[in-house]
Motif scaffolding. Sequence first.
Motif, mmCIF file in Angstrom:
data_model
loop_
_atom_site.group_PDB
_atom_site.id
_atom_site.type_symbol
_atom_site.label_atom_id
_atom_site.label_comp_id
_atom_site.label_asym_id
_atom_site.label_seq_id
_atom_site.Cartn_x
_atom_site.Cartn_y
_atom_site.Cartn_z
ATOM 1 N N LYS A 185 0.833 -1.197 0.000
ATOM 2 C CA LYS A 185 0.000 0.000 0.000
ATOM 3 C C LYS A 185 0.873 1.255 0.000
ATOM 4 O O LYS A 185 1.885 1.315 0.694
ATOM 5 C CB LYS A 185 -0.924 0.006 1.222
ATOM 6 C CG LYS A 185 -1.888 -1.176 1.283
ATOM 7 C CD LYS A 185 -2.795 -1.090 2.492
ATOM 8 C CE LYS A 185 -3.681 -2.328 2.616
ATOM 9 N NZ LYS A 185 -4.552 -2.504 1.446
ATOM 10 N N TYR A 186 0.445 2.231 -0.788
ATOM 11 C CA TYR A 186 1.121 3.523 -0.846
ATOM 12 C C TYR A 186 0.115 4.603 -0.489
ATOM 13 O O TYR A 186 -1.043 4.560 -0.918
ATOM 14 C CB TYR A 186 1.690 3.767 -2.246
ATOM 15 C CG TYR A 186 2.704 2.733 -2.671
ATOM 16 C CD1 TYR A 186 4.052 2.889 -2.385
ATOM 17 C CD2 TYR A 186 2.295 1.584 -3.345
ATOM 18 C CE1 TYR A 186 4.980 1.930 -2.770
ATOM 19 C CE2 TYR A 186 3.215 0.616 -3.729
ATOM 20 C CZ TYR A 186 4.553 0.792 -3.443
ATOM 21 O OH TYR A 186 5.462 -0.163 -3.809
ATOM 22 N N TYR A 187 0.551 5.607 0.294
ATOM 23 C CA TYR A 187 -0.350 6.613 0.830
ATOM 24 C C TYR A 187 -0.017 7.992 0.243
ATOM 25 O O TYR A 187 1.165 8.374 0.171
ATOM 26 C CB TYR A 187 -0.253 6.657 2.360
ATOM 27 C CG TYR A 187 -0.645 5.343 3.007
ATOM 28 C CD1 TYR A 187 -1.950 5.118 3.438
ATOM 29 C CD2 TYR A 187 0.279 4.308 3.158
ATOM 30 C CE1 TYR A 187 -2.324 3.909 4.012
ATOM 31 C CE2 TYR A 187 -0.075 3.098 3.733
ATOM 32 C CZ TYR A 187 -1.374 2.908 4.155
ATOM 33 O OH TYR A 187 -1.742 1.709 4.724
ATOM 34 N N TYR A 188 -1.065 8.720 -0.159
ATOM 35 C CA TYR A 188 -0.877 10.029 -0.787
ATOM 36 C C TYR A 188 -1.815 11.041 -0.135
ATOM 37 O O TYR A 188 -2.935 10.707 0.254
ATOM 38 C CB TYR A 188 -1.162 9.943 -2.289
ATOM 39 C CG TYR A 188 -0.281 8.924 -2.977
ATOM 40 C CD1 TYR A 188 1.005 9.243 -3.375
ATOM 41 C CD2 TYR A 188 -0.734 7.614 -3.187
ATOM 42 C CE1 TYR A 188 1.827 8.297 -3.984
ATOM 43 C CE2 TYR A 188 0.070 6.669 -3.791
ATOM 44 C CZ TYR A 188 1.355 7.010 -4.186
ATOM 45 O OH TYR A 188 2.159 6.076 -4.770
ATOM 46 N N ASP A 189 -1.354 12.276 -0.043
ATOM 47 C CA ASP A 189 -2.140 13.316 0.621
ATOM 48 C C ASP A 189 -3.415 13.652 -0.136
ATOM 49 O O ASP A 189 -4.430 14.016 0.454
ATOM 50 C CB ASP A 189 -1.303 14.583 0.790
ATOM 51 C CG ASP A 189 -0.197 14.399 1.822
ATOM 52 O OD1 ASP A 189 -0.336 13.503 2.685
ATOM 53 O OD2 ASP A 189 0.805 15.134 1.747
ATOM 54 N N ASP A 190 -3.356 13.545 -1.489
ATOM 55 C CA ASP A 190 -4.546 13.837 -2.278
ATOM 56 C C ASP A 190 -4.456 13.136 -3.630
ATOM 57 O O ASP A 190 -3.461 12.479 -3.953
ATOM 58 C CB ASP A 190 -4.750 15.349 -2.456
ATOM 59 C CG ASP A 190 -3.537 16.040 -3.059
ATOM 60 O OD1 ASP A 190 -2.900 15.452 -3.971
ATOM 61 O OD2 ASP A 190 -3.218 17.158 -2.631
ATOM 62 N N ILE A 191 -5.500 13.279 -4.432
ATOM 63 C CA ILE A 191 -5.576 12.616 -5.740
ATOM 64 C C ILE A 191 -4.440 13.062 -6.653
ATOM 65 O O ILE A 191 -3.843 12.264 -7.371
ATOM 66 C CB ILE A 191 -6.937 12.907 -6.410
ATOM 67 C CG1 ILE A 191 -8.073 12.274 -5.610
ATOM 68 C CG2 ILE A 191 -6.959 12.385 -7.851
ATOM 69 C CD1 ILE A 191 -9.456 12.608 -6.146
ATOM 70 N N TYR A 192 -4.094 14.336 -6.583
ATOM 71 C CA TYR A 192 -3.112 14.882 -7.527
ATOM 72 C C TYR A 192 -1.704 14.377 -7.229
ATOM 73 O O TYR A 192 -0.905 14.175 -8.150
ATOM 74 C CB TYR A 192 -3.180 16.408 -7.508
ATOM 75 C CG TYR A 192 -4.572 16.892 -7.838
ATOM 76 C CD1 TYR A 192 -5.024 16.916 -9.157
ATOM 77 C CD2 TYR A 192 -5.462 17.267 -6.830
ATOM 78 C CE1 TYR A 192 -6.318 17.315 -9.472
ATOM 79 C CE2 TYR A 192 -6.759 17.672 -7.134
ATOM 80 C CZ TYR A 192 -7.173 17.690 -8.453
ATOM 81 O OH TYR A 192 -8.458 18.074 -8.762
ATOM 82 N N GLU A 193 -1.420 14.158 -5.971
ATOM 83 C CA GLU A 193 -0.117 13.567 -5.615
ATOM 84 C C GLU A 193 -0.037 12.136 -6.147
ATOM 85 O O GLU A 193 0.997 11.698 -6.660
ATOM 86 C CB GLU A 193 0.078 13.586 -4.100
ATOM 87 C CG GLU A 193 1.460 13.076 -3.678
ATOM 88 C CD GLU A 193 1.647 13.054 -2.172
ATOM 89 O OE1 GLU A 193 2.779 12.827 -1.731
ATOM 90 O OE2 GLU A 193 0.649 13.244 -1.432
ATOM 91 N N LEU A 194 -1.139 11.408 -6.041
ATOM 92 C CA LEU A 194 -1.201 10.051 -6.585
ATOM 93 C C LEU A 194 -0.998 10.068 -8.105
ATOM 94 O O LEU A 194 -0.175 9.320 -8.645
ATOM 95 C CB LEU A 194 -2.556 9.418 -6.272
ATOM 96 C CG LEU A 194 -2.938 8.213 -7.143
ATOM 97 C CD1 LEU A 194 -2.194 6.969 -6.694
ATOM 98 C CD2 LEU A 194 -4.432 7.982 -7.158
ATOM 99 N N ILE A 195 -1.745 10.925 -8.799
ATOM 100 C CA ILE A 195 -1.701 10.955 -10.254
ATOM 101 C C ILE A 195 -0.290 11.246 -10.752
ATOM 102 O O ILE A 195 0.165 10.678 -11.756
ATOM 103 C CB ILE A 195 -2.704 11.992 -10.792
ATOM 104 C CG1 ILE A 195 -4.138 11.507 -10.548
ATOM 105 C CG2 ILE A 195 -2.483 12.254 -12.286
ATOM 106 C CD1 ILE A 195 -5.202 12.518 -10.925
ATOM 107 N N ALA A 196 0.431 12.098 -10.057
ATOM 108 C CA ALA A 196 1.793 12.456 -10.477
ATOM 109 C C ALA A 196 2.700 11.232 -10.556
ATOM 110 O O ALA A 196 3.621 11.179 -11.378
ATOM 111 C CB ALA A 196 2.374 13.490 -9.520
#
Length: 344
Positions: A185-196
């Motif tokens: 599992k990887y954790y991101y602060d928001d959708i845009y951080e994930l998309i990057a």
Amino acid sequence: MGREKYVIIVEYAKGNDKGVDGFRVDTKPILNAIKRNAQCEGEIVFYSHKKRKGLFEYIEKFTQTYDVVIISRINPGNLKKIDEYFVFLNHLSQIGIDVHTHPDVMINLNFKDILYKLRNTAFCDAQSEFFKTFEELEEKLPDILTQHKKYVLKINYGSTGKGVYLLSLNDNGSVVSTEAVDNVKYYYDDIYELIATFENKFEDDVDDLSYFHDKSGFVGCRYLPRIEEGEVRVIIIHNRPIKVVHKKPAQGEFSATLFSGADYTYEDIDNPKWKEVIELTCDAFDELQKYLNGQKFPLIWTMDYILDYDENGKDKYILSEINCSCVGISTQLDLAEDIGKVFR
């Protein structure tokens, strides 16, 4: 009387799919079953990119005496130059050799974008998407993930769960991404951080590619919660379903691959509980015929389904994947006999 057949099974020397003798566990049983049923001879050869010209010439010589049959038993994921291997198989086909599975068929059915192409059929999800470029993903994914909360991205070409991600949007806007191959599992602060993080996962198209040109991208699918009940795989020999596999994910997993610890149960197709999925599969052949480019159905292939509910709350099977590049039968070697019967 026609000419005798000569069957050549093509393997690759590397990979984690080999037995102690260096061959795939199912290769020799398949070859022996074909020899028995077709009353012919054959052999196993190993493909390598550097020696492909010599191998082509070696195989070509058999066409002077026999009707040659080529059966590819290579998982393309083990090859560094997959496009060149598909070209190699296509060249064999062009000189009149019967190639299984033909690369035109593999490129159309085995890639995940077939789910998008079939989205308007009775056995696929109408909401499937295909993100051909990173820019398309960047534009569309925020709204999609906001709507669905859970969403699945599948790299257009992958196997054994590689490149498959479950995205989960939390109430606070953070996102968890779980990769199917290892459940990390990887954790991101928001959708845009994930998309990057997906920008470097899109491969640049190379103009001189013959088969893999224009195949980069990700297919997007609704997350179907009933994956917890297991995935249903129909094993098909040519155009005949022969077995159903109920693939139950390991506890806490969303992937139903052997590599992720799923439990496989093999069952007969005449079991009444599989009547609906077998009928659905057979009905799908007419739609799939359009993507064969005039070639035969794969020698051995699978259609995988996940259960969902229709608008009336009744069970509905949704196609999740087609596999036809190198389906293994190492745990069900008796199926080799069914493969052999194709060549009678």
